[in-house]
Motif scaffolding. Structure first.
Motif, mmCIF file in Angstrom:
data_model
loop_
_atom_site.group_PDB
_atom_site.id
_atom_site.type_symbol
_atom_site.label_atom_id
_atom_site.label_comp_id
_atom_site.label_asym_id
_atom_site.label_seq_id
_atom_site.Cartn_x
_atom_site.Cartn_y
_atom_site.Cartn_z
ATOM 1 N N GLU A 1 7.037 39.788 39.567
ATOM 2 C CA GLU A 1 7.615 38.487 39.919
ATOM 3 C C GLU A 1 8.876 38.213 39.092
ATOM 4 O O GLU A 1 8.961 38.636 37.927
ATOM 5 N N PRO A 2 9.838 37.516 39.653
ATOM 6 C CA PRO A 2 11.042 37.195 38.877
ATOM 7 C C PRO A 2 10.782 36.169 37.768
ATOM 8 O O PRO A 2 11.499 36.131 36.784
ATOM 9 N N ASN A 3 9.751 35.328 37.952
ATOM 10 C CA ASN A 3 9.447 34.304 36.944
ATOM 11 C C ASN A 3 8.689 34.932 35.775
ATOM 12 O O ASN A 3 7.636 35.534 35.952
ATOM 13 N N GLU B 1 4.753 48.697 30.813
ATOM 14 C CA GLU B 1 5.872 48.084 31.550
ATOM 15 C C GLU B 1 6.275 46.759 30.907
ATOM 16 O O GLU B 1 7.465 46.452 30.774
ATOM 17 N N ALA B 2 5.262 45.968 30.517
ATOM 18 C CA ALA B 2 5.576 44.661 29.929
ATOM 19 C C ALA B 2 6.256 44.813 28.575
ATOM 20 O O ALA B 2 7.077 43.973 28.174
ATOM 21 N N ALA B 3 5.939 45.888 27.842
ATOM 22 C CA ALA B 3 6.574 46.096 26.534
ATOM 23 C C ALA B 3 8.064 46.365 26.666
ATOM 24 O O ALA B 3 8.815 46.174 25.702
ATOM 25 N N ALA B 4 8.496 46.815 27.850
ATOM 26 C CA ALA B 4 9.921 47.065 28.085
ATOM 27 C C ALA B 4 10.569 45.949 28.889
ATOM 28 O O ALA B 4 11.704 46.093 29.360
ATOM 29 N N ASP B 5 9.859 44.846 29.086
ATOM 30 C CA ASP B 5 10.370 43.732 29.891
ATOM 31 C C ASP B 5 11.553 43.079 29.192
ATOM 32 O O ASP B 5 11.662 43.091 27.953
ATOM 33 N N MET B 6 12.430 42.497 30.000
ATOM 34 C CA MET B 6 13.604 41.836 29.433
ATOM 35 C C MET B 6 13.234 40.530 28.736
ATOM 36 O O MET B 6 13.928 40.087 27.831
ATOM 37 N N SER B 7 12.139 39.895 29.172
ATOM 38 C CA SER B 7 11.755 38.609 28.601
ATOM 39 C C SER B 7 10.942 38.808 27.319
ATOM 40 O O SER B 7 9.932 39.528 27.319
ATOM 41 N N PRO B 8 11.338 38.186 26.211
ATOM 42 C CA PRO B 8 10.538 38.308 24.985
ATOM 43 C C PRO B 8 9.153 37.690 25.129
ATOM 44 O O PRO B 8 8.212 38.115 24.477
ATOM 45 N N TYR B 9 9.026 36.684 26.025
ATOM 46 C CA TYR B 9 7.719 36.060 26.233
ATOM 47 C C TYR B 9 6.739 37.059 26.840
ATOM 48 O O TYR B 9 5.562 37.108 26.464
ATOM 49 N N VAL B 10 7.206 37.877 27.773
ATOM 50 C CA VAL B 10 6.348 38.885 28.394
ATOM 51 C C VAL B 10 6.009 39.971 27.372
ATOM 52 O O VAL B 10 4.870 40.466 27.323
ATOM 53 N N ARG B 11 6.983 40.349 26.550
ATOM 54 C CA ARG B 11 6.704 41.355 25.521
ATOM 55 C C ARG B 11 5.681 40.835 24.507
ATOM 56 O O ARG B 11 4.822 41.580 24.031
ATOM 57 N N LYS B 12 5.775 39.559 24.214
ATOM 58 C CA LYS B 12 4.787 38.946 23.319
ATOM 59 C C LYS B 12 3.395 39.028 23.944
ATOM 60 O O LYS B 12 2.417 39.365 23.261
ATOM 61 N N THR B 13 3.296 38.751 25.251
ATOM 62 C CA THR B 13 2.004 38.814 25.939
ATOM 63 C C THR B 13 1.465 40.238 25.959
ATOM 64 O O THR B 13 0.253 40.456 25.839
ATOM 65 N N SER B 14 2.355 41.220 26.079
ATOM 66 C CA SER B 14 1.897 42.616 26.063
ATOM 67 C C SER B 14 1.303 42.976 24.704
ATOM 68 O O SER B 14 0.341 43.741 24.613
ATOM 69 N N ALA C 1 3.845 37.115 32.755
ATOM 70 C CA ALA C 1 3.013 37.064 31.557
ATOM 71 C C ALA C 1 1.587 36.622 31.893
ATOM 72 O O ALA C 1 0.617 37.187 31.376
ATOM 73 N N SER C 2 1.444 35.647 32.794
ATOM 74 C CA SER C 2 0.109 35.168 33.162
ATOM 75 C C SER C 2 -0.682 36.253 33.874
ATOM 76 O O SER C 2 -1.895 36.399 33.660
ATOM 77 N N ALA C 3 -0.013 37.012 34.749
ATOM 78 C CA ALA C 3 -0.703 38.090 35.457
ATOM 79 C C ALA C 3 -1.206 39.145 34.483
ATOM 80 O O ALA C 3 -2.340 39.637 34.606
ATOM 81 N N LEU C 4 -0.384 39.495 33.487
ATOM 82 C CA LEU C 4 -0.823 40.460 32.481
ATOM 83 C C LEU C 4 -1.976 39.901 31.654
ATOM 84 O O LEU C 4 -2.922 40.619 31.308
ATOM 85 N N ARG C 5 -1.918 38.611 31.379
ATOM 86 C CA ARG C 5 -2.988 37.990 30.596
ATOM 87 C C ARG C 5 -4.310 38.032 31.359
ATOM 88 O O ARG C 5 -5.361 38.316 30.781
ATOM 89 N N VAL C 6 -4.257 37.750 32.673
ATOM 90 C CA VAL C 6 -5.481 37.795 33.485
ATOM 91 C C VAL C 6 -5.986 39.231 33.594
ATOM 92 O O VAL C 6 -7.187 39.505 33.489
ATOM 93 N N LEU C 7 -5.067 40.147 33.808
ATOM 94 C CA LEU C 7 -5.445 41.558 33.973
ATOM 95 C C LEU C 7 -6.156 42.072 32.715
ATOM 96 O O LEU C 7 -7.150 42.801 32.804
ATOM 97 N N SER C 8 -5.660 41.680 31.543
ATOM 98 C CA SER C 8 -6.288 42.145 30.299
ATOM 99 C C SER C 8 -7.591 41.408 30.001
ATOM 100 O O SER C 8 -8.355 41.850 29.140
#
Length: 1099
Positions: free
Chosen positions: A128-130, A159-172, A135-142
């Motif tokens: 998703e672009p958002n 994939e999330a560890a290489a994401d452009m968003s620091p928030y997604v990397r934090k979730t990973s 981040a929420s999808a990764l959180r549910v998946l884990s």
């Protein structure tokens, strides 16, 4: 129409939402029991929510999800809505999708089968672009704890560890821990992801990835090497939770990578600064000492970057920094955390409890840290009992000879507390103070004996127990107390107190031979009604008296042993049988009877009253294990410091030029590097960077340490420009030979950076105005720098500036302006060196200050009684021997006059003599010990000719303590460590009291404020005149006029605090006297009593 009917169709549901109606139990369901009304309501409510979630309108779904999330927030179970909620995971409404993911994170683990059905939707959401949806999808998946989807989770995390968003990397980073707990076999792949995320420069990611590191691979220190400096620099900007985690990890890291800063003689900061700023000869002489310990620049980087966090509003962050400084910082830098920890005591009681526990552990090893803030640990009436007890523990740890009188005054109030547990703990604390500080043992014992007449049984019982422990230290001196406790025995009902008295009677029965048998007689009457612990001590008392006084107690002992033989408690029956076989000789007892006396009457070691926090320092401060005093699950112990530091180059991120190439590049790069001054105008940062450079921290040249190298090069360039300026100044003035000018240049070069780092803001203007243009314009502006320096040297500096100059203990440039010979009255408040010339006379005339001190008694004679003329000889003490001082000798005495510099200081007159064949120049007071009392120094003596002497005056604030004032007495070439130790009587000043006032004040200072002793006087001191002379020779007190010949009274006040000290001497027959001292200062009373006893006993 009922509410339930409203929701039967879709339109009705929508109308209900708009009307804001809630589902309620229908009144028509009469067949349903009243007890099930609540459950039927919840059932109906959830049905309504299901209908709303399955409707086609986004507004209804959004409203339903808000209510569902509200239910979760209130702690209610909404798991049965999972099928209805999960259908909306593919919704295009962003707000609705966020709420759905919030729900799924909560219940995905419980409803794993249903969550697996939507796993493809979660995988699509990862694209998703958002960023929040990803981040929420990764959180549910884990959160789906099913081993079968581990490969999918691993792919998503990578994939999330290489994401452009620091928030997604934090979730990973958060997901890494969940995957590791689900499948530990994935550790190697997860470590690769952690290594990648550790290189992340975002402050949002730093804390989370360090948590993952601590969970998955805390032993892989090699992953931290390259990221150490980056983490140190990012620390201030990381969120508070991340700061706590990173500081904890870096504490463990530092203990494995750096050598201990706690080595012997590790006053390395000062040593290296001196070596950096001193002359070349001094630099060579101290080089070996400086090489003993040089702090690693990365070690210093960690300490410097965590220091600002002491101002954090988060108590956990402050506590983390405090434990880091405690475990990593040099001894003298740990005091930085004191004020911040005391600030936390204003927080909630839960925070206070943890902070006080840590302070209690610290205060055992470092009393000096918290002693200035002792009042912060005074107990408030609103404090909880556990908070009061901890504050009491800290006050007991901080007690020493100087403050014990203040602490005992506090304890006297605490004993009267309505909180019985706290009052009992206070009595135990008094006992600890008595054992730790021998000067107040008698005072504490007297106070505890007075508590035996208290109405409260708890206080009496605890006092008896503590007195018992104290008497074991010196029983021979306190038989009267044992007799007093025996008299109170009948009124004491607490079993532990009764048992303690019986133990004392048995242990010291030879000291009370008449009372102990009578106590045993009383116990024989009430034996059957006593508690078990009292019965056991009664049997022991009977056995000991049987061995020492069998004539009186043989029948009593047999009676008690017969009672014990048939007691209900098997402990008492066993003890009785054992004692009978031990003390009563018969055929069966055999050889055991011979050793009865050695067994029962063996000398017992005195109990050691220790703090409950003595051994807690084996756990890391601020941890759960430290709070519980036992090792908790997951606790990682701090490793010991390595003997040899590992290679520090592993922390270098990029290849750098070696350090030695700095020197030739300083002159060339002077202009561009001068711009860096814009970024370092904070004086504290400059001081820290200068101290770091003086410790040899030039090796760190990565991106994280670029600030250090720039500041160091700036100092180098400023030094070179100073040399240039001094050269130009010397050539323009044309003064002195070439060698003399070079030495002057060196002195000024070494002084310039020192001014920059150590002087106050008042003197920093000339430095900044001078140094700023120097690095840019070279020699032209160097002249203005030298002029500014000369102006600032010739003018009278402010007091603190002048003191710091004196304390350098280094050769200084001569002050050229010396036209004034007379000293004006203004010199009394000006601390600048007073130029005193004595080119011809053999003796340098004393300053006006000492002259005025000699006249001071005439103005105050109306209020202070002057000692009799026979007491005119002052005791003189040697301060410095002429052999040690290379010709300079010094003696001092206490003139017993008010100090003009400050009323709370003790006046001291020092006589300086030159026993050498050369002139001694610039005699002054140099460095003072940090723990030394406050000293008002005498003006610098510019020159003292051979065989000449001079008397100067000083003022020392001893703070009512006999602690020595340690300082350096310096000449132009040398410095000598000296010490002024006051007698306790010199800390007093006379006080004028009438006989009635004396009696009234003495009545206020009873109990623990009274010290009494019987003294034996020499025959020559029996007369009134001789007795007064003896007392006045010991203490600076005033005589209280009295009409009685057998009673002599003296009054004085302490110079520092003004506390009243009353001395009374009642003469008795046969050269004896009763000496009584009443004062709040218990330690001073004990010491004064000792000195007076010695003086009166000598003819």
């Amino acid at each position: 129409m009922s509410t339930t009917a409203l929701y039967n169709d879709q339109g009705g549901a929508e109308a209900a939402v708009e009307a804001g109606l809630e589902t309620t139990p229908t009144s028509s369901s009469g067949n349903a029991g009243a007890a099930f009304g609540l459950f039927s309501a919840d059932f109906k409510k959830n049905e309504d929510l299901k209908e709303m979630l399955e409707s086609n309108k986004e507004s209804l779904k959004l409203e339903a999800m808000k209510r569902v999330v509200g239910l979760i927030a209130k702690g209610k179970n909404a798991s049965e809505l999972f099928p209805a909620v999960v259908k909306n995971v593919a919704s295009k409404n962003i707000e609705l999708k966020k709420l759905v993911y919030v729900y799924l994170v909560r219940y995905a683990e419980e409803q794993q089968d249903l969550a697996l059905l939507s796993i493809s939707t979660f995988q699509r959401a990862l694209k998703e672009p958002n960023q929040f949806i990803r981040a929420s999808a990764l959180r549910v998946l884990s959160s789906i704890r099913v081993p079968i989807i581990v490969p999918i989770m691993m792919l998503a995390i990578k994939e999330a560890a290489a994401d452009m968003s620091p928030y997604v990397r934090k979730t990973s980073a958060h997901a890494i821990q969940k995957l590791y707990s689900l499948d530990p076999d994935q550790k190697e792949q997860l470590i690769e992801v952690i290594e990648k995320l550790l290189k992340d420069k975002s402050t949002l990611v730093a804390g989370s990835v360090v948590v993952a590191f601590e969970e998955v691979c805390p032993d892989r220190i090699d992953l931290i090497h390259k990221n150490y400096r980056k983490l140190c620099n990012l620390l201030v900007d990381v969120e508070e939770w991340g700061q706590v985690v990173i500081i904890s990890m870096l504490t463990r890291y530092a203990r494995t990578q750096f050598t201990s800063p706690w080595k012997e003689g590790a006053s390395f900061d000062e040593n290296t600064e001196k070596a950096f700023y001193a002359s070349d000869s001094e630099e060579k002489s101290t080089q070996a000492e400086a090489e003993a310990y040089v702090m690693d620049p990365d070690h210093r980087l960690l300490l410097r970057n965590t220091k600002p966090l002491l101002q954090s509003r988060n108590t956990a962050v402050v506590m983390s920094v405090a434990q880091l400084y405690w475990h990593l910082a040099p001894r003298h830098e740990v005091n930085l955390v004191t004020k911040s920890l005391v600030r936390l005591l204003r927080s909630h009681r839960e925070v206070q409890y943890i902070v006080l526990q840590n302070i209690a552990t610290m205060s055992i090893q470092r009393k000096g840290m918290f002693e200035p803030y002792m009042k912060s640990f005074y107990v408030r009436s609103t404090d909880a009992t556990h908070i009061k007890t901890l504050k009491l523990e800290i006050l007991t740890n901080l007690a020493n000879e100087a403050n014990i009188s203040t602490i005992l005054r506090e304890f006297q109030t605490y004993v009267k507390s309505q909180d019985k547990a706290f009052a009992a703990a206070t009595i135990q604390a008094i006992g600890r103070c008595a054992t730790n500080i021998s000067e107040v043992t008698d005072t504490c014992l007297n106070g505890l004996v007075l508590l035996l007449s208290n109405r409260d049984e708890t206080v009496v019982a605890e006092s008896v127990v503590v007195i018992k422990k104290l008497l074991q230290t010196q029983p021979s001196q306190h038989s009267e107390i044992i007799k007093h406790m025996a008299k109170l025995f009948d009124n004491i009902t607490v079993s532990m107190a009764r048992a303690s008295i019986l133990w004392l009677m048995g242990e010291y029965c030879d000291r009370v031979p008449k009372i102990a048998p009578d106590v045993l007689r009383k116990m024989a009457k009430s034996f059957t009604a006593e508690e078990d612990i009292v019965k056991l001590q009664t049997v022991n008392l009977a056995a000991k008296l049987y061995l020492t006084n069998s004539k009186q107690t043989k029948l009593l002992t047999q009676y008690i042993l017969n009672l014990g033989k048939y007691d209900q408690s098997y402990d008492i029956r066993d003890r009785t049988r054992f004692i009978r076989q031990l003390i009563v000789p018969n055929e069966k007892s055999g050889a055991l009877n011979k050793y009865a006396r050695r067994i029962l009457l063996a000398p017992k070691p005195a109990p050691v009253l220790e703090s409950a926090f003595k051994d807690r320092d084996r756990y890391q401060l601020g941890t759960l294990s430290h709070s519980l005093n036992s090792k908790a699950s997951g606790y990682q112990e701090l490793s010991d410091w390595p003997a040899v530091a590992p290679d520090q180059s592993v922390r270098n991120v990029e290849v750098v030029e070696p350090v030695p190439e700095w020197a030739p590049s300083v002159g060339k790069t002077k202009k561009p590097k001068s711009d860096d001054k814009f970024y370092s105008d904070n004086e504290e940062e400059k001081a820290e960077e200068e101290s770091e450079s003086s410790e040899g921290s030039g090796s760190s040249s990565s991106s994280s340490s670029s600030g250090e190298s720039s500041s160091e090069s700036e100092e180098q360039s400023s030094e070179e420009s100073d040399k240039t300026s001094s050269d130009s100044g010397k050539s323009s003035s044309g003064s002195g030979s070439s060698s003399g000018s070079q030495s002057q240049q060196k002195k000024k070069t070494k002084k310039a950076p020192q001014k920059k780092s150590k002087t106050a803001a008042a003197s920093s203007d000339s430095d900044e105005n001078g140094n700023g243009p120097v690095s840019k314009d070279g020699s032209s502006s160097g002249e203005s720098l030298s002029e500014d320096e000369e102006d600032s040297d010739s003018d009278a500096p402010p007091p603190h500036h002048a003191q710091k100059k004196k304390s350098d203990g280094k050769p200084r440039p001569k002050v050229e302006v010396k036209s004034e010979v007379e000293v004006s009255l203004l010199d009394l408040v000006d601390f600048s060196p007073a130029p005193t010339k004595a080119p011809k006379g053999p003796v340098v005339s004393p300053s006006l200050l000492s002259d005025l001190e000699g006249l001071s008694l005439s103005t105050t004679s109306s209020t202070i009684q002057v000692p009799t003329p026979s007491f005119g000889l002052m005791k003189t003490y040697e301060l410095l021997h002429h052999m040690t001082g290379k010709g300079l000798s010094a003696k001092y005495h206490f003139p017993r006059q008010p100090c003009l510099h400050q009323p709370g200081m003790v006046a001291v007159q020092v006589t300086l003599s030159n026993g050498s064949d050369r002139n001694l120049e610039e005699i002054h007071v140099g460095e003072r010990s940090p723990a030394s009392p406050n000293i008002h120094c005498f003006n610098t003596i510019e020159r003292l000719e051979p065989e000449a002497s001079v008397t100067v005056s000083m003022g020392i604030d001893f703070s009512d303590s006999t602690q020595a004032a340690n300082f350096q007495l310096c000449t132009k070439e040398d410095g000598f460590s000296v010490s002024i130790q006051p007698a306790v009587g010199e800390l007093l000043m006379p006080s004028s009291l009438s006989e009635q006032d004396f009696s009234r004040e003495q009545g206020k200072l009873r109990g623990m404020n009274e010290t009494v002793a019987t003294v034996t006087m020499a025959t020559a001191n029996a007369s009134s005149q001789a007795l007064k002379q003896r007392v006045l020779s010991v203490a600076n007190v005033g005589v209280v006029s009295s009409g009685q010949d057998v009673s002599h009274r003296f009054a004085g006040r302490t110079v520092s605090s003004g506390a009243l000290v009353l001395v009374s001497l009642e003469l008795k027959e046969s050269s004896g006297a009763l000496l009584t001292i009443n004062t709040e200062k218990s330690v001073m009373a004990s010491m004064l009593l000792r000195d007076l006893k010695q003086a009166l006993a000598v003819a």
